[in-house]
Design an enzyme around this catalytic site. Sequence first.
Site, PDB file in Angstrom:
ATOM      1  N   ASP A 105      46.362  47.586  36.778  1.00 48.71           N
ATOM      2  CA  ASP A 105      46.281  47.059  35.412  1.00 48.71           C
ATOM      3  C   ASP A 105      45.115  46.079  35.318  1.00 48.71           C
ATOM      4  O   ASP A 105      44.566  45.661  36.337  1.00 48.71           O
ATOM      5  CB  ASP A 105      47.594  46.356  35.040  1.00 48.71           C
ATOM      6  CG  ASP A 105      47.941  45.254  36.007  1.00 48.71           C
ATOM      7  OD1 ASP A 105      47.941  45.506  37.237  1.00 48.71           O
ATOM      8  OD2 ASP A 105      48.187  44.108  35.578  1.00 48.71           O
TER       9      ASP A 105
ATOM     10  N   ASP B 290      51.477  44.912  45.243  1.00 50.45           N
ATOM     11  CA  ASP B 290      50.508  44.817  44.151  1.00 50.45           C
ATOM     12  C   ASP B 290      49.330  45.725  44.498  1.00 50.45           C
ATOM     13  O   ASP B 290      49.232  46.238  45.617  1.00 50.45           O
ATOM     14  CB  ASP B 290      50.107  43.344  43.932  1.00 50.45           C
ATOM     15  CG  ASP B 290      49.617  43.098  42.501  1.00 50.45           C
ATOM     16  OD1 ASP B 290      49.342  44.075  41.778  1.00 50.45           O
ATOM     17  OD2 ASP B 290      49.494  41.918  42.112  1.00 50.45           O
TER      18      ASP B 290
ATOM     19  N   CYS C 115      64.442  15.142  48.821  1.00 54.02           N
ATOM     20  CA  CYS C 115      64.978  16.504  48.961  1.00 54.02           C
ATOM     21  C   CYS C 115      65.992  16.536  50.102  1.00 54.02           C
ATOM     22  O   CYS C 115      65.895  15.752  51.033  1.00 54.02           O
ATOM     23  CB  CYS C 115      63.815  17.450  49.237  1.00 54.02           C
ATOM     24  SG  CYS C 115      64.315  19.117  49.705  1.00 54.02           S
TER      25      CYS C 115
HETATM   26  N1  GUN Z   1      49.358  38.952  39.891  1.00 56.20           N
HETATM   27  C1  GUN Z   1      49.296  37.908  39.005  1.00 56.20           C
HETATM   28  N2  GUN Z   1      49.000  38.368  37.762  1.00 56.20           N
HETATM   29  C2  GUN Z   1      48.873  39.701  37.844  1.00 56.20           C
HETATM   30  C3  GUN Z   1      48.582  40.729  36.893  1.00 56.20           C
HETATM   31  O1  GUN Z   1      48.384  40.472  35.697  1.00 56.20           O
HETATM   32  N3  GUN Z   1      48.553  42.022  37.362  1.00 56.20           N
HETATM   33  C4  GUN Z   1      48.780  42.324  38.687  1.00 56.20           C
HETATM   34  N4  GUN Z   1      48.753  43.601  39.062  1.00 56.20           N
HETATM   35  N5  GUN Z   1      49.040  41.380  39.610  1.00 56.20           N
HETATM   36  C5  GUN Z   1      49.089  40.085  39.183  1.00 56.20           C
HETATM   37 ZN    ZN Z   2      62.786  19.566  51.377  1.00 55.71          ZN
END
Ligand code: GUN
Ligand code: ZN
Length: 490
Positions: free
Chosen positions: A128, A93, A279
Amino acid sequence: MRDTFEVRRYDGSGRLGTLRVPRADVTVETPALLPVVNPHVQTIDPSQLESTFGAEILITNSYIIHRSDDLYEPALEHGLHELLDFSGAIMTDSGSFQLSEYGDIDVTTTEILEFQRAIGSDIATPVDIPTPPDVSREQATSEWETTLERIELAESVDTGEMLVTAPIQGSTYPALRERAAREASETALDIFPIGAVVPLMNEYRFEALVQVVAAAKRGLSEDAPVHLFGAGHPMMFALAAALGCDLFDSAAYALYARDDRYLTVQGTRHLEDLSYFPCECPVCSTHDPQEVQQLDKDERHRILAEHNLAVSFGEIRRIRQAIRGGNLFELVETRARGHPALLDGYRTLLDYADQLERTDPVSKDSFFYLSAESARRPEVDRHHQRLRRLDVPDELLLTTGEPSDAFEECWRLIPPFGPVPRSLSDVYPLTAELPDRLDDAAYESAVTGIRTLVDANPETKLTVCHDGWPERALDGIPDDVETVRIDESL
Ligand code: GUN
Ligand code: ZN
């Protein structure tokens, strides 16, 4: 035509596919879960994500590395795969999330894309703008325009073999999300994350979430791989998969563990509130909650994170098997019974039955009628569409019972589908398994089928013979159709 993503099989809009990640030289099976790895704090080592949980891909944040005095140089020198000790695909990211949290970041899209390439990311993200839900239409539109500029800029940066994402924004405006998706889809970029939905998921606003995702899907081409950004809770993976989301990323497994929270496919439980672990994972089979509460903080959080990951990956496998077996709707319906907010999500999903129908296979192994919502599944809608096109004789008996010689032709009457020609009654979905004690929705949907047949064949003389359908449903049958209850006989 994109060649990175291949769909092998559909169920509704849900799909089993493969994502080719050339820079990592791996092929990832989808739906896939990308555990979020914080480059500073690794609750579970990436190598263990791979060896114990079978993670083929993970996501980390290039912006955090870019800003870090400790990580910047080693990442550039050794690359991300060595830094994190992970041999699968690594998505990064860009700092957009930090931008939305703190209002400002100190890199541009070009800089961060070049940095992502320099540290060996396999899938990169431009900067973004994650516009939150419920802002004004003006704000949503103008921020999206900025996102679009950055996506178009990303297209022009030399990113080599690295895949690049084109995030879809647009807040809670479906028409804007659809347009954003269409514009993103027209670029040469590779993966399409639906952004800024974390607040909707945190607040359990699954109706709004489904509307946003369904809108984005309408704007995307069918061969576009879709990532649901920040979708980390296993309770909603099946719902999102049925809408056609292929990639999920989970920070929840670690964030929740650090807060002593335990994930289940029905929601979240606090460790303190559990007397038993409901679980089968290795952690839960060998520990009990009291014992885990006594552990020191780091050990406790590691144990909870392992359980949270086991549940999350287990749900992804269950979804894959459900798509393979053609029973994804049954899985979503079961999950919808686990939490009222998810029931809202499922009911909203069924508002888009026509959209889901387009890729739904004509034949599957079985259709289980599990609740009133089953009457709104795309298979039922498709049968009603087919009723418009069938050849119908001048005189026709529709009956829930045995055929009658008194009529030239006789069709079966099967809730929730309605009229079914004999030749189709052994064919999916008309072989559906129903409970003996049906709800009104099943009968009402069958009556919708009768009305569809009447509308398409106004000249046909129809007789309906039923075994005691509720008045509420029978009221929907047009007056000129003779309606007889079977034990009153013909
Ligand atoms: N992680 C969670 N939401 C978003 C998003 O809208 N854009 C980006 N780049 N990372 C995210
Ligand atoms: Zn578990």
